[in-house]
Every structure is written in C-alpha cells, then in structure tokens.
Write a protein that holds these residues in place. Structure first.
Motif, PDB file in Angstrom:
ATOM      1  N   ASP A 231      48.262 -68.404  48.350  1.00 17.89           N
ATOM      2  CA  ASP A 231      47.739 -67.951  49.632  1.00 17.89           C
ATOM      3  C   ASP A 231      46.519 -67.081  49.353  1.00 17.89           C
ATOM      4  O   ASP A 231      46.573 -66.184  48.516  1.00 17.89           O
ATOM      5  CB  ASP A 231      48.811 -67.150  50.389  1.00 17.89           C
TER       6      ASP A 231
ATOM      7  N   ASP B 238      54.169 -71.109  49.758  1.00 12.42           N
ATOM      8  CA  ASP B 238      52.720 -71.233  49.572  1.00 12.42           C
ATOM      9  C   ASP B 238      52.413 -70.831  48.131  1.00 12.42           C
ATOM     10  O   ASP B 238      52.546 -69.668  47.760  1.00 12.42           O
ATOM     11  CB  ASP B 238      51.969 -70.314  50.551  1.00 12.42           C
TER      12      ASP B 238
ATOM     13  N   GLU C 261      53.217 -76.026  50.974  1.00 10.21           N
ATOM     14  CA  GLU C 261      51.876 -76.281  51.483  1.00 10.21           C
ATOM     15  C   GLU C 261      51.331 -77.616  50.999  1.00 10.21           C
ATOM     16  O   GLU C 261      50.776 -78.383  51.781  1.00 10.21           O
ATOM     17  CB  GLU C 261      50.902 -75.157  51.092  1.00 10.21           C
TER      18      GLU C 261
ATOM     19  N   TRP D 158      54.186 -71.430  55.833  1.00 11.49           N
ATOM     20  CA  TRP D 158      54.154 -70.926  54.451  1.00 11.49           C
ATOM     21  C   TRP D 158      53.195 -69.742  54.299  1.00 11.49           C
ATOM     22  O   TRP D 158      53.324 -68.974  53.359  1.00 11.49           O
ATOM     23  CB  TRP D 158      53.788 -72.044  53.463  1.00 11.49           C
ATOM     24  N   ASP D 159      52.243 -69.585  55.228  1.00 13.60           N
ATOM     25  CA  ASP D 159      51.353 -68.413  55.165  1.00 13.60           C
ATOM     26  C   ASP D 159      52.095 -67.134  55.564  1.00 13.60           C
ATOM     27  O   ASP D 159      51.713 -66.045  55.141  1.00 13.60           O
ATOM     28  CB  ASP D 159      50.182 -68.543  56.149  1.00 13.60           C
TER      29      ASP D 159
END
Ligand code: 2AM
Ligand code: CA
Length: 285
Positions: free
Chosen positions: A90, A87, A70, A214-215
């Motif tokens: 998150d 990430d 991220e 990445w989420d």
C-alpha cells in the motif's frame, strides 16, 4: 506488549517475511532509473513477489482460509467465513518514488467482521497490530486516538481521487472547507498508514473515497481499537466494502462528517488567482 493470538502471530510473521523482499527491492530501485523497462515494471514485480510470499505464508499456516488480495483477487477456501484481506504494497506510488511511506496491510475478516489487523511499514520500522476487543498497538506501545476536541486544533489526513476517477470537484470543495476550519490537511498516499496514524493520535482524523477493502480493512480496526470512530464519509454504513472511509476520535468524528457534508460556498475553480510573491513564478493566466 499485548499477548498476540495465534492468528495475529501468523499475520505478523507473514508481513515480516514479505517485508524483507520489499526492503531489498526498495533499496534496488535507485539503481534502476536507467534501466530500459523503467522502474514501474520493477515495482509491479516487487508487489507481486510480496503478495506471493504473503499468500504462501498465510496458506501454509491456515490452509482453509479464503483470500481477498489486491493483485490476485478473491479466492474462496474450504472455510468461506474466514478471509485474509491483503494489500502487499500500500503506497505503491510512494515506493516507486523512493518515499518510505508504504506498508503491507493484512486484515482478517471473520463472518463479515474484521477481527485482526496488521499494518507494517518496514522502512519506518512500524508494526501496527490490533485485535477486536484487544486494543491497538504500534510495536509494543498501546495506541489511543488523539484527545483533541476542537476542529481548529485538529490535523487531518486525506486521499486525493487518483487519475481517471470522478469526484475531483467534490473532493476539492470538501478539502477547501476542511482547510478553512482546521489546523491543516496532509496527503501521504497510503490509506493503511493514514488510518494507523489516526489510531496513533498523530492525525486527528482521515477521510477518503474510492478505496478498496485491502487499502482500509486493517487500518479501520486499528482506529476502532484505539478508541476512534469509523464510518463512511456520509457518517453511517460499513466503510470496509463501500470504499468510503471517515475516521476520527469520538468528539471530532461527527464534526468532520458535518463539515464534509456542507454544500460548497465557493467552488475552488472560481477563486481569484493569488498574486505571485517575490521569488515565485507568477500565477498562470
Ligand atoms: P496503492 O498504493 O496500493 O495503490 C492513496 O490515495 C490510496 O489509494 C492508497 O492506499 C493507494 O493504494 C490507493 N490506490 C488504489 N489505486 C490507486 C491508483 N491507481 N493510484 C493511486 N492510489 C491508488
Ligand atoms: Ca493499497
């Protein structure tokens, strides 16, 4: 507990190491409300520190693998076919507000396919893991998506398009339809954990648009390995790189796709304002 592959062990260890810093920073946050720069700079720094630890640990264990992170973006290693999608934090907004619903998310992509996943929520002490073909786990427990088959019994999670993003009216129309036909909708603010909760059978399904790989990369594998279906919101296509994700059990997946695809009957903006109940502020006019 399932036997973890060497790669999954690397991911779990990296997540645990980075989580120690995040936990310390999360605990510090309450003392920062009066600091001059304010807490959001502090959270950005925490985010960056976590990413650095993850990058270091993953690189040390697998020097040739590539990265998509991220904060620091894409980096091609000597092995372009294997890539960590990371990430470090998150649910940043939750973290900033002292809400423990945040996670580290790590997916391993091999030849364009997600093959291993870690979503770790350190305050909640929830370590979600999955490997392609090996099932999904919460700590030591094997996960299975919920068995509900009726929309009217089902509880869904979603994400609201954030500030500055288009699509609010479309989102509100879809939300109105899902609210009218189901047992309820939740918005917890960390897509990786929403997907993990679908894998765990807590939510019957989830949809969100505008996500980054990445989420959702790790969470998508969790749902699939727990027996769920994952697609874009339109019902087809690869959700990881399109940012449009819809996940549910096999019975509810087509029903949610269909419900979301319906044309709006009444735009929420046109709905009449409700009268105030005793003790509530009157509706704005
Ligand atoms: P983040 O916390 O890492 O930013 C919530 O709807 C989901 O959208 C979260 O997974 C969140 O990840 C992601 N997201 C990405 N950019 C965002 C932003 N600017 N504001 C809020 N959520 C964002
Ligand atoms: Ca995120």
């Amino acid at each position: 507990m399932a036997l973890r592959s060497a790669n999954l062990n690397v991911m779990v260890n990296a997540a645990q190491k980075a989580a120690r810093g995040l936990l310390r920073d999360f605990g510090e946050l309450e003392h920062l409300q009066v600091s001059r720069k304010g807490p959001s700079d502090f959270v950005s720094a925490a985010d960056l520190r976590a990413e650095q630890i993850l990058r270091q640990e993953l690189k040390r264990a697998r020097p040739g693998f590539s990265f998509l992170m991220e904060e620091s973006g894409a980096e091609t290693g000597s092995d372009p076919s294997r890539r960590w999608i990371v990430d470090p934090l998150d649910g940043t907004t939750n973290f900033l507000h002292g809400i423990p619903n945040f996670a580290i998310s790590i997916g391993l992509e091999e030849a364009g396919e997600i093959t291993a996943a870690v979503v770790y929520a350190p305050v909640l002490n929830e370590m979600y893991t999955a490997e392609k073909g090996g099932g999904a786990f919460l700590n030591d427990r094997r996960l299975r998506v919920a068995a509900r088959t009726e929309l009217s019994d089902a509880l869904f999670a979603t994400g609201i398009p954030f500030q500055g993003r288009p699509g609010h009216l479309t989102f509100l129309n879809r939300l109105a339809r899902v609210m009218a036909r189901t047992s309820g909708v939740r918005r917890f603010g960390a897509a990786s954990l929403d997907l993990a909760a679908v894998a765990a059978g807590r939510f019957d399904g989830f949809w969100e648009e505008g996500l980054q790989p990445w989420d959702c990369a790790a969470g998508i594998l969790l749902v699939k390995e727990a027996g769920g279906y994952v697609s874009t919101v339109e019902g087809a296509g690869n959700p990881v790189h399109s940012g449009s994700v819809l996940a549910a059990n096999p019975a509810l997946h087509p029903q949610l796709v269909q419900l979301i695809a319906l044309e709006p009957a009444v735009a929420p903006a046109e709905a009449a304002p409700a009268e105030a109940a005793p003790g509530e502020a009157p509706p704005a006019s």
